[in-house]
Design an enzyme around this catalytic site. Structure first.
Site, short mmCIF file in Angstrom:
data_model
loop_
_atom_site.label_atom_id
_atom_site.label_comp_id
_atom_site.label_asym_id
_atom_site.label_seq_id
_atom_site.Cartn_x
_atom_site.Cartn_y
_atom_site.Cartn_z
N GLU A 142 0.75 -1.33 -0.12
CA GLU A 142 -0.13 -0.02 -0.04
C GLU A 142 0.76 1.24 -0.01
OE1 GLU A 142 -3.08 0.03 -0.64
OE2 GLU A 142 -3.66 -2.15 -0.16
N CYS A 153 -7.52 -2.66 8.15
CA CYS A 153 -6.28 -2.56 7.67
C CYS A 153 -5.85 -1.08 7.18
CB CYS A 153 -6.24 -3.16 6.19
SG CYS A 153 -6.49 -5.18 6.30
N HIS A 182 -1.27 -6.13 1.61
CA HIS A 182 -2.50 -6.86 1.27
C HIS A 182 -2.10 -8.21 0.69
CE1 HIS A 182 -5.50 -3.59 2.41
NE2 HIS A 182 -6.03 -4.47 3.16
#
Length: 213
Positions: free
Chosen positions: A78, A141, A165
């Site tokens: 991310e 998350c 992820h």
């Protein structure tokens, strides 16, 4: 060097979470760095508190949080976390916040300071699919990533940190035939090579990327 790697417990009715299952399979050392594995609850606020506790306890140089993103086709690192909680489903404590900030008066968003392009390239160099993601969602998350980066930006400026992820495992998609999955071995290998690149790389590489939508 010390690297704390966290993984979530199962949530949303799942019996297993590939995030911590893969984290557990990582070796004790990667590229000379000690790997410290921590399971965290899928609970707004509490997950960030567990990260803060791990930082206090272990004094790591790097923190990488790992979570499940059912429906994604590959492991994705991310770029950004946003200061927003918007839960489509309850977390494991029954909380289901809607349109509320994670940190009052906190920054709107934080970018990771991990070398994410180098991390993706290292997976590709080892014949593993991987990609950069530009949204960590608005569930726990994103919550843990935001709280980690908030700590880094306000209290621990020398720590590098971010979020990865991972997809469903094949056994999680038996009743979800249209969802992608990835073997635990491939997920674990992807995490290994991403962490290896993060440990070895100070300045991220130049690599064209991005999305059109």
């Amino acid at each position: 060097m010390k690297v704390v790697v966290t993984g979530f417990d199962p949530f949303g009715g799942e019996a297993i979470n590939p995030a911590f299952e893969a984290v557990k399979k990582l070796p004790a050392e990667i590229a000379g760095a000690e790997i410290i594995k921590v399971e965290v609850p899928t609970v707004f606020g509490t997950s960030g508190e567990k990260v803060a506790e791990a930082i206090e306890t272990h004094q790591p140089d790097m923190v990488i949080c790992v979570g499940q993103a059912g429906g994604r086709e590959t492991v994705t690192v991310e770029k950004v976390a946003i200061n927003l909680a918007e839960a489509r489903i309850p977390d494991n404590a029954g909380q289901q916040p809607s349109d509320v900030p994670l940190v009052e008066d906190g920054a709107t968003a934080y970018f990771t300071n991990l070398p994410i392009k180098a991390m993706v390239k290292n997976c590709h160099d080892h014949q593993l699919p991987a990609a950069i993601s530009y949204t960590a969602g608005t569930f726990v998350c994103n919550d843990i990533m935001y709280h980690l980066l908030h700590l880094i930006n306000t209290k621990y400026p020398t720590i590098r940190g971010g979020f990865i992820h991972v997809p469903f495992l094949p056994e999680q998609t038996i009743d979800k035939p249209t969802f992608a999955s990835m073997s635990l071995e491939a997920i674990t290998d992807s995490l290994f090579y991403m962490i290896e690149a993060a440990v070895k790389t100070q300045e991220d590489i130049q690599l064209q990327g991005g999305t059109t939508h």
